[in-house]
Design a protein around this motif. Structure first.
Motif, PDB file in Angstrom:
ATOM      1  N   PRO A  16       0.807  -1.224   0.000  1.00  0.00           N
ATOM      2  CA  PRO A  16       0.000   0.000   0.000  1.00  0.00           C
ATOM      3  C   PRO A  16       0.843   1.279   0.000  1.00  0.00           C
ATOM      4  N   GLU A  17       2.015   1.224   0.614  1.00  0.00           N
ATOM      5  CA  GLU A  17       2.868   2.418   0.671  1.00  0.00           C
ATOM      6  C   GLU A  17       3.363   2.803  -0.723  1.00  0.00           C
ATOM      7  N   VAL A  18       3.798   1.815  -1.496  1.00  0.00           N
ATOM      8  CA  VAL A  18       4.345   2.145  -2.824  1.00  0.00           C
ATOM      9  C   VAL A  18       3.225   2.379  -3.843  1.00  0.00           C
ATOM     10  N   VAL A  19       2.098   1.693  -3.667  1.00  0.00           N
ATOM     11  CA  VAL A  19       0.986   1.876  -4.612  1.00  0.00           C
ATOM     12  C   VAL A  19       0.410   3.287  -4.509  1.00  0.00           C
ATOM     13  N   GLU A  20       0.336   3.823  -3.307  1.00  0.00           N
ATOM     14  CA  GLU A  20      -0.166   5.187  -3.133  1.00  0.00           C
ATOM     15  C   GLU A  20       0.656   6.163  -3.991  1.00  0.00           C
ATOM     16  N   GLN A  21       1.957   5.986  -3.973  1.00  0.00           N
ATOM     17  CA  GLN A  21       2.826   6.874  -4.769  1.00  0.00           C
ATOM     18  C   GLN A  21       2.657   6.617  -6.263  1.00  0.00           C
ATOM     19  N   ALA A  22       2.516   5.337  -6.614  1.00  0.00           N
ATOM     20  CA  ALA A  22       2.368   4.997  -8.037  1.00  0.00           C
ATOM     21  C   ALA A  22       1.106   5.638  -8.612  1.00  0.00           C
ATOM     22  N   LEU A  23       0.006   5.591  -7.856  1.00  0.00           N
ATOM     23  CA  LEU A  23      -1.246   6.171  -8.353  1.00  0.00           C
ATOM     24  C   LEU A  23      -1.140   7.688  -8.436  1.00  0.00           C
ATOM     25  N   ASP A  55     -12.323 -14.584  -3.867  1.00  0.00           N
ATOM     26  CA  ASP A  55     -13.506 -15.371  -4.247  1.00  0.00           C
ATOM     27  C   ASP A  55     -13.836 -15.164  -5.721  1.00  0.00           C
ATOM     28  N   ASP A  56     -14.644 -16.060  -6.269  1.00  0.00           N
ATOM     29  CA  ASP A  56     -14.923 -16.056  -7.712  1.00  0.00           C
ATOM     30  C   ASP A  56     -15.601 -14.776  -8.175  1.00  0.00           C
ATOM     31  N   ASP A  57     -16.444 -14.222  -7.297  1.00  0.00           N
ATOM     32  CA  ASP A  57     -17.147 -12.999  -7.675  1.00  0.00           C
ATOM     33  C   ASP A  57     -16.151 -11.840  -7.829  1.00  0.00           C
ATOM     34  N   THR A  58     -15.212 -11.750  -6.894  1.00  0.00           N
ATOM     35  CA  THR A  58     -14.198 -10.691  -6.986  1.00  0.00           C
ATOM     36  C   THR A  58     -13.337 -10.888  -8.227  1.00  0.00           C
ATOM     37  N   LEU A  59     -12.992 -12.136  -8.505  1.00  0.00           N
ATOM     38  CA  LEU A  59     -12.201 -12.425  -9.718  1.00  0.00           C
ATOM     39  C   LEU A  59     -12.951 -11.950 -10.963  1.00  0.00           C
ATOM     40  N   ALA A  60     -14.259 -12.204 -10.989  1.00  0.00           N
ATOM     41  CA  ALA A  60     -15.072 -11.794 -12.144  1.00  0.00           C
ATOM     42  C   ALA A  60     -15.107 -10.267 -12.250  1.00  0.00           C
ATOM     43  N   ARG A  61     -15.181  -9.581 -11.107  1.00  0.00           N
ATOM     44  CA  ARG A  61     -15.181  -8.113 -11.162  1.00  0.00           C
ATOM     45  C   ARG A  61     -13.830  -7.590 -11.647  1.00  0.00           C
ATOM     46  N   LEU A  62     -12.751  -8.216 -11.156  1.00  0.00           N
ATOM     47  CA  LEU A  62     -11.407  -7.797 -11.589  1.00  0.00           C
ATOM     48  C   LEU A  62     -11.241  -7.952 -13.097  1.00  0.00           C
ATOM     49  N   ALA A  63     -11.856  -9.000 -13.640  1.00  0.00           N
ATOM     50  CA  ALA A  63     -11.705  -9.289 -15.075  1.00  0.00           C
ATOM     51  C   ALA A  63     -12.241  -8.164 -15.946  1.00  0.00           C
ATOM     52  N   ARG A  64     -13.118  -7.331 -15.391  1.00  0.00           N
ATOM     53  CA  ARG A  64     -13.753  -6.292 -16.208  1.00  0.00           C
ATOM     54  C   ARG A  64     -12.945  -5.001 -16.309  1.00  0.00           C
ATOM     55  N   HIS A  65     -11.852  -4.908 -15.561  1.00  0.00           N
ATOM     56  CA  HIS A  65     -11.045  -3.672 -15.629  1.00  0.00           C
ATOM     57  C   HIS A  65     -10.111  -3.695 -16.834  1.00  0.00           C
ATOM     58  N   ASP A  66      -9.609  -2.507 -17.167  1.00  0.00           N
ATOM     59  CA  ASP A  66      -8.661  -2.409 -18.284  1.00  0.00           C
ATOM     60  C   ASP A  66      -7.265  -2.848 -17.873  1.00  0.00           C
ATOM     61  N   ALA A  67      -6.955  -2.735 -16.586  1.00  0.00           N
ATOM     62  CA  ALA A  67      -5.630  -3.138 -16.094  1.00  0.00           C
ATOM     63  C   ALA A  67      -5.710  -3.249 -14.579  1.00  0.00           C
ATOM     64  N   ILE A  68      -4.725  -3.921 -14.016  1.00  0.00           N
ATOM     65  CA  ILE A  68      -4.662  -4.103 -12.566  1.00  0.00           C
ATOM     66  C   ILE A  68      -3.318  -3.573 -12.077  1.00  0.00           C
ATOM     67  N   VAL A  69      -3.358  -2.823 -10.986  1.00  0.00           N
ATOM     68  CA  VAL A  69      -2.136  -2.400 -10.300  1.00  0.00           C
ATOM     69  C   VAL A  69      -2.056  -3.183  -9.001  1.00  0.00           C
ATOM     70  N   LEU A  70      -0.934  -3.857  -8.780  1.00  0.00           N
ATOM     71  CA  LEU A  70      -0.779  -4.636  -7.551  1.00  0.00           C
ATOM     72  C   LEU A  70       0.466  -4.171  -6.809  1.00  0.00           C
ATOM     73  N   GLY A  71       0.349  -4.066  -5.491  1.00  0.00           N
ATOM     74  CA  GLY A  71       1.511  -3.678  -4.683  1.00  0.00           C
ATOM     75  C   GLY A  71       2.365  -4.893  -4.394  1.00  0.00           C
ATOM     76  N   ALA A  72       1.967  -5.641  -3.398  1.00  0.00           N
ATOM     77  CA  ALA A  72       2.658  -6.902  -3.076  1.00  0.00           C
ATOM     78  C   ALA A  72       1.741  -7.674  -2.149  1.00  0.00           C
ATOM     79  N   VAL A  73       1.878  -8.985  -2.161  1.00  0.00           N
ATOM     80  CA  VAL A  73       1.162  -9.794  -1.184  1.00  0.00           C
ATOM     81  C   VAL A  73       2.159 -10.694  -0.479  1.00  0.00           C
ATOM     82  N   GLY A  74       1.842 -10.995   0.771  1.00  0.00           N
ATOM     83  CA  GLY A  74       2.712 -11.910   1.513  1.00  0.00           C
ATOM     84  C   GLY A  74       2.940 -11.435   2.932  1.00  0.00           C
ATOM     85  N   ALA A  75       4.066 -11.853   3.462  1.00  0.00           N
ATOM     86  CA  ALA A  75       4.378 -11.624   4.866  1.00  0.00           C
ATOM     87  C   ALA A  75       4.329 -10.140   5.204  1.00  0.00           C
TER      88      ALA A  75
END
Ligand code: NAD
Ligand code: IPM
Ligand code: MN
Length: 350
Positions: A16-23, A55-75
């Motif tokens: 979230p810290e780096v994504v805020e700057q990217a946006l 969940d599958d519903d969220t995946l379906a909603r994500l599929a409708r965007h033009d692009a995805i920005v991801l920060g990082a997932v994990g520990a």
């Protein structure tokens, strides 16, 4: 509307810290009206609260965007109960696989003024500028494996590397087409002296695709030798094409030789154009520095240049790249916070 619709998954740790700057940089480069951002609160906290990763519903909603920005997932601090791999596989890899993001594009450039751990004699040889085309939907990441007699002294654990002619050919073609726009050289990195089945397939496909690209030279390195060459002769590389796991490892090393993982961007491209592509820094959630406002947002910001190029805004992408390069060059050696770095790049673009 003609605003591009961007899904934003800030994720965990420094995500979230780096994504805020990217946006903020995207908005500074293109104006308030260019994008519509939709935030998705996925990651460790979401799993701890709901028991769901994606969940599958969220995946379906994500599929409708033009692009995805991801920060990082994990520990991340406070998420020790999250089993290793749960979010990585269930969120990040699920997105790469579900959206058929076959090309994981990871450019590596040593910007002027960036300290590199390489020997001066190596650096003197010339600019370092190469791209790793990492296969993104197959290989050892396919999740074909299992454990027999788990927890016993006779345990057998397997992970099977999946390599299809279709999957290999599309990334190899991408690599040759990319090389044709650059210095015209593709290096296949594999380990066909041991991995004879997968290595043989990669090699044959490279030879076939090369026949269609007489203007592009190609060569081959075993992955162990490639890790040496990255340190001793990185200028020899233009486009590296390789499988999912080798590409993962080589791109952390590539980040390290070009000023650190905090500068390394990536794009996960659905080359067929049927699903959204995803743009993220190469690095992870960096639990060791999370929450302190010291993460370098440059990798996430450079990933936005890849997003802009993907969305057909090449001139804006060039401006972001130039602003990043100028920021790095004018601030060499200065310790700056996440917000100071992002703020300076955004201000230069406004
Ligand atoms: P990492 O990339 O998070 O961190 C490796 C090292 O690099 C750490 O010392 C970290 O402090 C430093 N670092 C990373 N990003 C930085 C930045 N922007 N600025 C300054 N320093 C930075 O790798 P790791 O420690 O192996 O993994 C941590 C967690 O992240 C794990 O759970 C892993 O699975 C996950 N991970 C996620 C992604 C992703 O979401 N794309 C990528 C890699 C790792
Ligand atoms: C990366 C990461 C991921 C990968 C992990 C977190 C699944 O290391 O994007 O490089 O191995 O692809
Ligand atoms: Mn990695």
């Amino acid at each position: 509307s003609d605003r591009a619709s961007i899904a934003v998954i800030p994720g965990d740790g420094i995500g979230p810290e780096v994504v805020e700057q990217a946006l903020a940089v995207l908005t500074a480069a293109c104006g308030e009206q260019a994008f519509e951002f939709t935030h998705y609160d996925l990651g460790a906290r979401h799993w701890l609260e709901t028991g769901e990763v994606l969940d599958d519903d969220t995946l379906a909603r994500l599929a409708r965007h033009d692009a995805i920005v991801l920060g990082a997932v994990g520990a991340a601090p406070g998420s020790a109960q999250v089993p290793s791999g749960l979010l990585e596989r269930g969120l990040l890899l699920r997105l790469r696989f579900a959206f058929d993001q076959d090309v994981n594009l990871r450019p590596s450039r040593l910007y002027p003024g960036v300290p590199s751990p390489l020997a001066p004699a190596v650096l003197d040889r010339g600019p370092i500028d190469f791209v790793v085309v990492r296969e993104g939907t197959e290989g050892l990441y396919a999740g074909n494996g299992g454990a027999l007699r788990r927890g016993t002294p006779h345990e057998v654990a397997t992970e099977v590397s999946v390599n299809t002619a279709f999957g290999v050919e599309r990334v190899v073609r991408y690599a040759f087409e990319l090389a044709a726009t650059r210095r015209g050289r593709v290096t296949l990195v594999h380990k066909h002296n041991v991995l004879v089945n997968a290595g043989g397939l990669w090699r044959r496909i490279v030879d076939e695709v090369a026949a269609d690209h007489p203007g592009v030279e190609h060569d081959y390195l075993h992955v162990d030798a490639a890790t040496i060459m990255l340190v001793t002769d990185p200028q020899r590389f233009d486009v590296i094409v390789t499988d999912n796991l080798f590409g993962d490892i080589l791109t952390d090393e590539a980040g390290a030789i070009t000023g650190g993982i905090g500068l390394a961007p990536s794009a996960n491209i659905n080359t067929a154009g049927r699903f959204p592509s995803m743009f993220e820094p190469v690095h992870g959630s960096a639990p060791d520095i999370a929450g302190r406002g010291v993460a370098d947002p440059t990798a996430a910001i450079s990933s936005m240049a890849l997003l802009l190029r993907h969305l057909g805004r090449g001139a804006d992408a060039d401006r972001v790249d130039a602003a990043v390069s100028a920021d790095i060059e004018s601030n060499r050696g200065t310790a700056r916070s996440t917000g100071q770095i992002g703020g300076a790049i955004a201000a230069a673009l406004r």
